[in-house]
Design a protein around this motif. Structure first.
Motif, PDB file in Angstrom:
ATOM      1  N   ASN A   1      42.678  30.812  54.463  1.00 33.27           N
ATOM      2  CA  ASN A   1      43.054  30.039  53.274  1.00 33.27           C
ATOM      3  C   ASN A   1      43.719  30.963  52.264  1.00 33.27           C
ATOM      4  O   ASN A   1      43.053  31.637  51.468  1.00 33.27           O
ATOM      5  CB  ASN A   1      41.813  29.381  52.677  1.00 33.27           C
ATOM      6  CG  ASN A   1      42.149  28.397  51.558  1.00 33.27           C
ATOM      7  OD1 ASN A   1      43.180  28.509  50.905  1.00 33.27           O
ATOM      8  ND2 ASN A   1      41.275  27.431  51.344  1.00 33.27           N
ATOM      9  N   ALA A   2      45.049  31.014  52.293  1.00 29.87           N
ATOM     10  CA  ALA A   2      45.782  31.929  51.410  1.00 29.87           C
ATOM     11  C   ALA A   2      45.568  31.593  49.943  1.00 29.87           C
ATOM     12  O   ALA A   2      45.510  32.498  49.095  1.00 29.87           O
ATOM     13  CB  ALA A   2      47.274  31.880  51.748  1.00 29.87           C
ATOM     14  N   ASP A   3      45.448  30.307  49.615  1.00 29.36           N
ATOM     15  CA  ASP A   3      45.259  29.920  48.216  1.00 29.36           C
ATOM     16  C   ASP A   3      43.915  30.413  47.701  1.00 29.36           C
ATOM     17  O   ASP A   3      43.813  30.902  46.570  1.00 29.36           O
ATOM     18  CB  ASP A   3      45.363  28.400  48.076  1.00 29.36           C
ATOM     19  CG  ASP A   3      45.501  27.955  46.624  1.00 29.36           C
ATOM     20  OD1 ASP A   3      46.429  28.429  45.950  1.00 29.36           O
ATOM     21  OD2 ASP A   3      44.673  27.140  46.169  1.00 29.36           O
ATOM     22  N   PHE A   4      42.873  30.304  48.525  1.00 29.65           N
ATOM     23  CA  PHE A   4      41.554  30.806  48.131  1.00 29.65           C
ATOM     24  C   PHE A   4      41.598  32.318  47.917  1.00 29.65           C
ATOM     25  O   PHE A   4      41.070  32.832  46.923  1.00 29.65           O
ATOM     26  CB  PHE A   4      40.519  30.451  49.203  1.00 29.65           C
ATOM     27  CG  PHE A   4      39.125  30.955  48.901  1.00 29.65           C
ATOM     28  CD1 PHE A   4      38.221  30.159  48.224  1.00 29.65           C
ATOM     29  CD2 PHE A   4      38.742  32.235  49.283  1.00 29.65           C
ATOM     30  CE1 PHE A   4      36.942  30.630  47.937  1.00 29.65           C
ATOM     31  CE2 PHE A   4      37.471  32.711  49.003  1.00 29.65           C
ATOM     32  CZ  PHE A   4      36.566  31.907  48.331  1.00 29.65           C
ATOM     33  N   LEU A   5      42.219  33.039  48.854  1.00 25.96           N
ATOM     34  CA  LEU A   5      42.297  34.492  48.734  1.00 25.96           C
ATOM     35  C   LEU A   5      43.075  34.893  47.481  1.00 25.96           C
ATOM     36  O   LEU A   5      42.683  35.831  46.774  1.00 25.96           O
ATOM     37  CB  LEU A   5      42.962  35.077  49.973  1.00 25.96           C
ATOM     38  CG  LEU A   5      42.252  34.845  51.314  1.00 25.96           C
ATOM     39  CD1 LEU A   5      43.084  35.415  52.449  1.00 25.96           C
ATOM     40  CD2 LEU A   5      40.863  35.463  51.300  1.00 25.96           C
ATOM     41  N   ALA A   6      44.169  34.198  47.212  1.00 26.14           N
ATOM     42  CA  ALA A   6      44.981  34.526  46.044  1.00 26.14           C
ATOM     43  C   ALA A   6      44.216  34.265  44.751  1.00 26.14           C
ATOM     44  O   ALA A   6      44.294  35.059  43.804  1.00 26.14           O
ATOM     45  CB  ALA A   6      46.278  33.710  46.068  1.00 26.14           C
ATOM     46  N   GLN A   7      43.460  33.157  44.712  1.00 30.41           N
ATOM     47  CA  GLN A   7      42.700  32.842  43.498  1.00 30.41           C
ATOM     48  C   GLN A   7      41.598  33.868  43.259  1.00 30.41           C
ATOM     49  O   GLN A   7      41.385  34.321  42.129  1.00 30.41           O
ATOM     50  CB  GLN A   7      42.103  31.435  43.610  1.00 30.41           C
ATOM     51  CG  GLN A   7      41.429  30.932  42.332  1.00 30.41           C
ATOM     52  CD  GLN A   7      42.423  30.623  41.237  1.00 30.41           C
ATOM     53  OE1 GLN A   7      43.639  30.715  41.422  1.00 30.41           O
ATOM     54  NE2 GLN A   7      41.908  30.247  40.073  1.00 30.41           N
ATOM     55  N   ALA A   8      40.896  34.250  44.309  1.00 28.05           N
ATOM     56  CA  ALA A   8      39.843  35.265  44.172  1.00 28.05           C
ATOM     57  C   ALA A   8      40.433  36.584  43.690  1.00 28.05           C
ATOM     58  O   ALA A   8      39.867  37.265  42.824  1.00 28.05           O
ATOM     59  CB  ALA A   8      39.126  35.455  45.506  1.00 28.05           C
ATOM     60  N   GLU A   9      41.584  36.938  44.224  1.00 32.02           N
ATOM     61  CA  GLU A   9      42.238  38.174  43.817  1.00 32.02           C
ATOM     62  C   GLU A   9      42.676  38.108  42.358  1.00 32.02           C
ATOM     63  O   GLU A   9      42.520  39.069  41.590  1.00 32.02           O
ATOM     64  CB  GLU A   9      43.449  38.416  44.720  1.00 32.02           C
ATOM     65  CG  GLU A   9      44.175  39.712  44.471  1.00 32.02           C
ATOM     66  CD  GLU A   9      45.365  39.853  45.397  1.00 32.02           C
ATOM     67  OE1 GLU A   9      46.407  40.365  44.943  1.00 32.02           O
ATOM     68  OE2 GLU A   9      45.256  39.452  46.573  1.00 32.02           O
ATOM     69  N   ALA A  10      43.207  36.956  41.942  1.00 28.18           N
ATOM     70  CA  ALA A  10      43.665  36.799  40.564  1.00 28.18           C
ATOM     71  C   ALA A  10      42.503  36.843  39.577  1.00 28.18           C
ATOM     72  O   ALA A  10      42.616  37.429  38.493  1.00 28.18           O
ATOM     73  CB  ALA A  10      44.430  35.473  40.417  1.00 28.18           C
ATOM     74  N   VAL A  11      41.381  36.222  39.933  1.00 18.00           N
ATOM     75  CA  VAL A  11      40.203  36.263  39.060  1.00 18.00           C
ATOM     76  C   VAL A  11      39.685  37.684  38.936  1.00 18.00           C
ATOM     77  O   VAL A  11      39.300  38.133  37.840  1.00 18.00           O
ATOM     78  CB  VAL A  11      39.113  35.301  39.577  1.00 18.00           C
ATOM     79  CG1 VAL A  11      37.802  35.509  38.823  1.00 18.00           C
ATOM     80  CG2 VAL A  11      39.559  33.856  39.423  1.00 18.00           C
ATOM     81  N   ASP A  12      39.671  38.420  40.037  1.00 19.60           N
ATOM     82  CA  ASP A  12      39.250  39.828  39.980  1.00 19.60           C
ATOM     83  C   ASP A  12      40.167  40.630  39.057  1.00 19.60           C
ATOM     84  O   ASP A  12      39.703  41.458  38.261  1.00 19.60           O
ATOM     85  CB  ASP A  12      39.265  40.445  41.380  1.00 19.60           C
ATOM     86  CG  ASP A  12      38.059  40.042  42.206  1.00 19.60           C
ATOM     87  OD1 ASP A  12      37.075  39.545  41.618  1.00 19.60           O
ATOM     88  OD2 ASP A  12      38.099  40.209  43.439  1.00 19.60           O
ATOM     89  N   HIS A  13      41.452  40.394  39.157  1.00 18.51           N
ATOM     90  CA  HIS A  13      42.412  41.102  38.312  1.00 18.51           C
ATOM     91  C   HIS A  13      42.175  40.761  36.839  1.00 18.51           C
ATOM     92  O   HIS A  13      42.204  41.630  35.963  1.00 18.51           O
ATOM     93  CB  HIS A  13      43.833  40.721  38.730  1.00 18.51           C
ATOM     94  CG  HIS A  13      44.899  41.435  37.949  1.00 18.51           C
ATOM     95  ND1 HIS A  13      45.521  40.875  36.852  1.00 18.51           N
ATOM     96  CD2 HIS A  13      45.447  42.672  38.112  1.00 18.51           C
ATOM     97  CE1 HIS A  13      46.411  41.731  36.375  1.00 18.51           C
ATOM     98  NE2 HIS A  13      46.384  42.821  37.117  1.00 18.51           N
ATOM     99  N   PHE A  14      41.911  39.468  36.566  1.00 18.45           N
ATOM    100  CA  PHE A  14      41.662  39.040  35.190  1.00 18.45           C
ATOM    101  C   PHE A  14      40.395  39.687  34.631  1.00 18.45           C
ATOM    102  O   PHE A  14      40.372  40.182  33.501  1.00 18.45           O
ATOM    103  CB  PHE A  14      41.551  37.517  35.139  1.00 18.45           C
ATOM    104  CG  PHE A  14      41.141  36.978  33.788  1.00 18.45           C
ATOM    105  CD1 PHE A  14      42.032  36.971  32.732  1.00 18.45           C
ATOM    106  CD2 PHE A  14      39.864  36.477  33.590  1.00 18.45           C
ATOM    107  CE1 PHE A  14      41.661  36.474  31.495  1.00 18.45           C
ATOM    108  CE2 PHE A  14      39.486  35.967  32.360  1.00 18.45           C
ATOM    109  CZ  PHE A  14      40.385  35.974  31.305  1.00 18.45           C
TER     110      PHE A  14
END
Length: 365
Positions: free
Chosen positions: A229-242
């Motif tokens: 699930n690329a969208d899930f991975l991208a969201q988790a990565e973005a939250v970590d960055h935030f």
């Protein structure tokens, strides 16, 4: 985890993406240019995509003190700023940035009397004299309402507040920690742990500890079970960055404002003292949209709901409940089909109320 052939191909592609580029999320910020600067603030105008001519009353995003303005632009594809800009709206961002001298952070009075009013006037001028539609998340929403109440002559068209708690008794930090202790919310645990500037020190320490457990012990398991699930991975990565950015922001302003609003639950008891005068939300004279997150532990629905009663002077108050936690209700997966749609309708109605005014330019003499 048993993947279908299609899921296996997707997981393989995502792993290759991570191996080659080190990330899945597109974390490029939306392009913007400065239109006004001052102490503790800078105002940026988002650049519209090629071929899009922005119209309607301008939108100003107001972040909470002690948090990155990046909350409105988390990642491409799940960015509220991107969504609003691509819809053809003239959009601006107030960015206070991480301050180097925490002791000189603006307090509640400076935010309500100087920082936010100056930003509103800068947008008003840059947009050719059009009234400004405020969009505030968390404390940014409360500051928007208090500024509108304290400055009735400011060029404010409306205010949309998301996850803005007014009943501090209903949003006690201890209650916010309960979901964390059960480790039920993944990314929300990270956000709560790092957004601990407004929490008492013992609870903040416990929140950070639990968030760390989630990030370094449970998060890898969640990532492995969602490799397709690329969208899930991208969201988790973005939250970590935030949340990594969030840790660089001093929390003293948030703590001071939180203590002021928590004292005797001031907002529910006739207003809060700001600069020697009482500011009451009943003095807000612009339409207000309030959105609460159904799964929000920091600003639960019951803590946001009193806005309907408190905003008695507003010509219109609309209350909506959307899915998501404190950050998720603003920019999570489901926000695209809930919160953003509510906001779209609200901003469209603002265009109907105020019309579309042509840009006015002053000719130098």
């Amino acid at each position: 985890m048993i993947l279908s052939p299609r899921g296996l191909r997707a997981a393989t592609f995502n792993l290759l993406q991570l191996a080659m580029y080190g990330h899945v999320a597109d974390l490029r910020p939306m392009p913007a240019e400065p239109v006004g600067d001052g102490p503790h603030r800078s105002v940026h105008r988002y650049r519209p995509p090629e071929g899009v001519v922005p119209a309607g009353p301008p939108v100003l995003f107001v972040p909470p003190p002690g948090a990155p303005a990046r909350c409105y632009d988390l990642r491409r594809g799940c960015s509220l700023a991107e969504h609003v800009v691509r819809a053809g709206r003239l959009s601006y961002l107030l960015d206070h940035g991480p301050l180097r001298c925490p002791d000189r952070e603006p307090d509640l009075e400076e935010w309500v009397s100087d920082v936010l009013p100056a930003a509103i006037r800068a947008v008003h001028r840059d947009a050719g004299g059009q009234p400004v539609q405020l969009v505030g998340w968390c404390l940014g929403g409360l500051l928007s309402l208090l500024t509108a109440a304290a400055g009735p002559r400011l060029p404010i068209a409306s205010a949309a507040v998301i996850a803005a708690s007014v009943d501090t008794a209903a949003a006690r930090p201890a209650a916010a920690l309960r979901p964390l202790l059960g480790l039920t919310r993944g990314a929300e645990a990270d956000v709560l742990g790092l957004m601990s500037g407004g929490l008492p020190r013992p609870l903040a320490k416990r929140a950070s500890q639990v968030a760390g457990i989630d990030k370094y012990m449970l998060r890898p398991c969640k990532i492995l079970t969602h490799l397709d699930n690329a969208d899930f991975l991208a969201q988790a990565e973005a939250v970590d960055h935030f949340t990594d950015e969030l840790s660089t922001y001093p929390g003293s302003t948030a703590r001071r404002i939180y203590r002021t609003l928590s004292r005797d639950n001031a907002l529910l008891r006739g207003g809060v003292q700001i600069g020697g005068r009482k500011v009451d939300l009943g003095d807000v004279r612009v339409p207000v949209l309030a959105i609460a997150g159904r799964g929000d532990a920091l600003a639960p629905v019951r803590a946001v709901l009193p806005l309907i009663r408190l905003l008695g002077g507003a010509p219109q108050v609309r209350f909506e409940i959307a899915t998501g936690g404190h950050l998720g209700v603003l920019t999570g997966h489901s926000a695209r089909t809930t919160t953003w749609r509510h906001l779209d309708r609200w901003l469209d109605e603002g265009t109907v109320r105020h019309g579309i005014r042509p840009q006015r330019f002053t000719v130098p003499v």
